[in-house]
Write a protein that holds these residues in place. Structure first.
Motif, PDB file in Angstrom:
ATOM      1  N   CYS A 189     -21.597 -52.205-124.621  1.00 34.40           N
ATOM      2  CA  CYS A 189     -21.574 -51.268-126.744  1.00 34.40           C
ATOM      3  C   CYS A 189     -21.937 -50.187-125.700  1.00 34.40           C
ATOM      4  CB  CYS A 189     -22.761 -52.751-126.864  1.00 34.40           C
ATOM      5  SG  CYS A 189     -22.283 -52.408-128.862  1.00 34.40           S
ATOM      6  N   GLY A 190     -20.928 -49.084-126.471  1.00 35.63           N
ATOM      7  CA  GLY A 190     -21.195 -47.851-126.687  1.00 35.63           C
ATOM      8  C   GLY A 190     -20.717 -47.185-127.325  1.00 35.63           C
ATOM      9  N   ALA A 191     -20.891 -45.427-127.042  1.00 36.46           N
ATOM     10  CA  ALA A 191     -19.920 -44.981-128.033  1.00 36.46           C
ATOM     11  C   ALA A 191     -18.095 -45.353-127.946  1.00 36.46           C
ATOM     12  CB  ALA A 191     -20.593 -43.176-127.919  1.00 36.46           C
ATOM     13  N   ASP A 192     -18.398 -44.691-126.754  1.00 35.46           N
ATOM     14  CA  ASP A 192     -16.432 -45.844-126.425  1.00 35.46           C
ATOM     15  C   ASP A 192     -16.041 -46.347-126.847  1.00 35.46           C
ATOM     16  OD1 ASP A 192     -16.442 -43.265-124.550  1.00 35.46           O
ATOM     17  OD2 ASP A 192     -17.217 -44.216-122.748  1.00 35.46           O
ATOM     18  N   LEU A 193     -16.917 -47.947-127.079  1.00 30.10           N
ATOM     19  CA  LEU A 193     -16.459 -48.823-127.732  1.00 30.10           C
ATOM     20  C   LEU A 193     -16.189 -48.190-129.500  1.00 30.10           C
ATOM     21  CD1 LEU A 193     -15.327 -52.034-127.988  1.00 30.10           C
ATOM     22  CD2 LEU A 193     -17.742 -52.298-128.292  1.00 30.10           C
ATOM     23  N   LEU A 194     -16.788 -47.580-129.963  1.00 28.97           N
ATOM     24  CA  LEU A 194     -16.504 -47.583-130.835  1.00 28.97           C
ATOM     25  C   LEU A 194     -15.485 -46.300-131.442  1.00 28.97           C
ATOM     26  CD1 LEU A 194     -18.167 -47.906-134.310  1.00 28.97           C
ATOM     27  CD2 LEU A 194     -19.872 -45.753-133.518  1.00 28.97           C
ATOM     28  N   ILE A 195     -15.608 -45.401-130.885  1.00 32.33           N
ATOM     29  CA  ILE A 195     -14.590 -44.845-130.731  1.00 32.33           C
ATOM     30  C   ILE A 195     -13.475 -45.527-130.543  1.00 32.33           C
ATOM     31  CG2 ILE A 195     -13.687 -42.787-129.769  1.00 32.33           C
ATOM     32  CD1 ILE A 195     -15.569 -41.768-128.615  1.00 32.33           C
ATOM     33  N   ASN A 196     -12.755 -46.328-130.004  1.00 29.34           N
ATOM     34  CA  ASN A 196     -11.964 -47.283-129.447  1.00 29.34           C
ATOM     35  C   ASN A 196     -11.408 -48.337-131.042  1.00 29.34           C
ATOM     36  OD1 ASN A 196     -10.092 -50.053-128.781  1.00 29.34           O
ATOM     37  ND2 ASN A 196      -9.634 -47.759-127.404  1.00 29.34           N
ATOM     38  N   ILE A 197     -12.576 -48.636-131.496  1.00 29.53           N
ATOM     39  CA  ILE A 197     -12.806 -49.522-132.934  1.00 29.53           C
ATOM     40  C   ILE A 197     -11.683 -49.006-133.673  1.00 29.53           C
ATOM     41  CG2 ILE A 197     -13.677 -50.573-134.479  1.00 29.53           C
ATOM     42  CD1 ILE A 197     -15.595 -51.532-132.432  1.00 29.53           C
ATOM     43  N   CYS A 198     -12.626 -47.735-133.650  1.00 32.50           N
ATOM     44  CA  CYS A 198     -11.748 -47.036-134.811  1.00 32.50           C
ATOM     45  C   CYS A 198     -10.763 -46.092-134.661  1.00 32.50           C
ATOM     46  CB  CYS A 198     -13.204 -45.225-135.109  1.00 32.50           C
ATOM     47  SG  CYS A 198     -14.421 -45.625-135.254  1.00 32.50           S
ATOM     48  N   LEU A 199     -10.016 -45.597-133.511  1.00 31.45           N
ATOM     49  CA  LEU A 199      -8.509 -45.924-133.097  1.00 31.45           C
ATOM     50  C   LEU A 199      -7.804 -46.926-133.130  1.00 31.45           C
ATOM     51  CD1 LEU A 199      -9.264 -43.409-130.428  1.00 31.45           C
ATOM     52  CD2 LEU A 199      -8.516 -42.425-131.829  1.00 31.45           C
ATOM     53  N   THR A 200      -8.002 -47.571-133.055  1.00 34.30           N
ATOM     54  CA  THR A 200      -7.455 -48.954-133.502  1.00 34.30           C
ATOM     55  C   THR A 200      -7.081 -49.519-134.518  1.00 34.30           C
ATOM     56  OG1 THR A 200      -8.220 -50.167-130.926  1.00 34.30           O
ATOM     57  CG2 THR A 200      -7.665 -51.696-132.423  1.00 34.30           C
ATOM     58  N   LEU A 201      -8.103 -49.285-135.350  1.00 32.85           N
ATOM     59  CA  LEU A 201      -8.168 -49.325-137.143  1.00 32.85           C
ATOM     60  C   LEU A 201      -6.445 -48.936-137.569  1.00 32.85           C
ATOM     61  CD1 LEU A 201     -11.593 -50.068-138.039  1.00 32.85           C
ATOM     62  CD2 LEU A 201     -10.062 -51.872-137.932  1.00 32.85           C
ATOM     63  N   LEU A 202      -7.026 -47.162-136.914  1.00 35.32           N
ATOM     64  CA  LEU A 202      -6.102 -46.757-137.110  1.00 35.32           C
ATOM     65  C   LEU A 202      -4.617 -46.619-137.605  1.00 35.32           C
ATOM     66  CD1 LEU A 202      -7.419 -42.892-136.602  1.00 35.32           C
ATOM     67  CD2 LEU A 202      -7.112 -44.072-138.364  1.00 35.32           C
ATOM     68  N   GLY A 203      -4.435 -47.226-135.803  1.00 32.92           N
ATOM     69  CA  GLY A 203      -3.122 -47.907-135.812  1.00 32.92           C
ATOM     70  C   GLY A 203      -3.283 -47.804-134.083  1.00 32.92           C
ATOM     71  N   ALA A 204      -1.709 -49.328-133.824  1.00 34.53           N
ATOM     72  CA  ALA A 204      -1.837 -49.724-132.814  1.00 34.53           C
ATOM     73  C   ALA A 204      -1.907 -48.694-131.174  1.00 34.53           C
ATOM     74  CB  ALA A 204      -1.206 -50.973-132.572  1.00 34.53           C
ATOM     75  N   LEU A 205      -1.751 -47.675-131.380  1.00 32.14           N
ATOM     76  CA  LEU A 205      -1.016 -46.540-130.274  1.00 32.14           C
ATOM     77  C   LEU A 205      -2.180 -45.869-129.799  1.00 32.14           C
ATOM     78  CD1 LEU A 205       1.116 -46.198-128.355  1.00 32.14           C
ATOM     79  CD2 LEU A 205       2.269 -44.652-129.611  1.00 32.14           C
ATOM     80  N   PRO A 206      -3.145 -45.847-130.888  1.00 36.50           N
ATOM     81  CA  PRO A 206      -3.925 -44.513-130.070  1.00 36.50           C
ATOM     82  C   PRO A 206      -5.496 -45.380-129.836  1.00 36.50           C
ATOM     83  CG  PRO A 206      -3.418 -44.358-132.273  1.00 36.50           C
ATOM     84  CD  PRO A 206      -3.050 -44.995-132.442  1.00 36.50           C
ATOM     85  N   GLY A 207      -5.340 -47.004-130.038  1.00 40.58           N
ATOM     86  CA  GLY A 207      -6.476 -47.444-129.610  1.00 40.58           C
ATOM     87  C   GLY A 207      -5.454 -47.803-127.944  1.00 40.58           C
ATOM     88  N   HIS A 208      -4.618 -48.819-127.876  1.00 37.79           N
ATOM     89  CA  HIS A 208      -4.053 -47.974-126.765  1.00 37.79           C
ATOM     90  C   HIS A 208      -3.863 -47.201-125.859  1.00 37.79           C
ATOM     91  CE1 HIS A 208      -2.729 -51.503-128.751  1.00 37.79           C
ATOM     92  NE2 HIS A 208      -2.465 -52.421-127.464  1.00 37.79           N
ATOM     93  N   ILE A 209      -4.047 -46.282-126.011  1.00 40.56           N
ATOM     94  CA  ILE A 209      -3.708 -44.964-125.490  1.00 40.56           C
ATOM     95  C   ILE A 209      -5.261 -44.190-125.136  1.00 40.56           C
ATOM     96  CG2 ILE A 209      -3.842 -42.480-125.238  1.00 40.56           C
ATOM     97  CD1 ILE A 209      -0.876 -42.902-126.801  1.00 40.56           C
TER      98      ILE A 209
END
Length: 96
Positions: free
Chosen positions: A27-47
Motif C-alpha cells: 500500500c503506497g504511492a504506486d498503488l494509488l497511482i494505479n487505482i487512478c489510472l485504472t479509473l481513467l480507463g483500462a489501458l493506462p492501469g494495465h500498462i
C-alpha cells in the motif's frame, strides 16, 4: 515456484491491475497511482501495472545474479519494487 507466482500475478493483473500492483508494492504511492489510472480507463492501469511488474522481476533476477542496479527506475516510488523485493543489506556470497 518463481515462474508459477509470476504467471499467477500476470493473470491477476489482467483481471484487476491494482490487485497485482498491491501484491508487489504494498500500500503506497504506486498503488494509488494505479487505482487512478485504472479509473481513467483500462489501458493506462494495465500498462502501469505491467511496467511495475517488469521492473520488479528484472531487478529480482539481476540481484540473484549478484548485480545491483543503483539507478532508480523512473516513475516508481516503492523501494520494494526498486530493489526487486529484497530488503536492505548485503548479498550473500557463494562459498566454494
Amino acid at each position: 515456484m518463481g515462474a508459477a507466482s509470476a504467471i499467477l500475478l500476470v493473470l491477476i493483473t489482467i483481471l484487476f491491475p491494482p490487485l497485482g500492483v498491491y501484491a508487489i508494492s504494498g500500500c503506497g504511492a504506486d498503488l494509488l497511482i494505479n487505482i487512478c489510472l485504472t479509473l481513467l480507463g483500462a489501458l493506462p492501469g494495465h500498462i502501469h501495472a505491467f511496467y511495475l511488474e517488469y521492473v520488479y522481476y528484472d531487478r529480482r533476477e539481476q540481484s540473484k545474479l549478484g548485480r545491483f542496479n543503483a539507478a532508480r527506475a523512473p516513475g516508481i516510488y516503492s523501494e520494494r519494487i526498486q530493489n526487486g523485493g529484497h530488503g536492505y543489506g548485503t548479498i550473500a556470497q557463494e562459498t566454494i
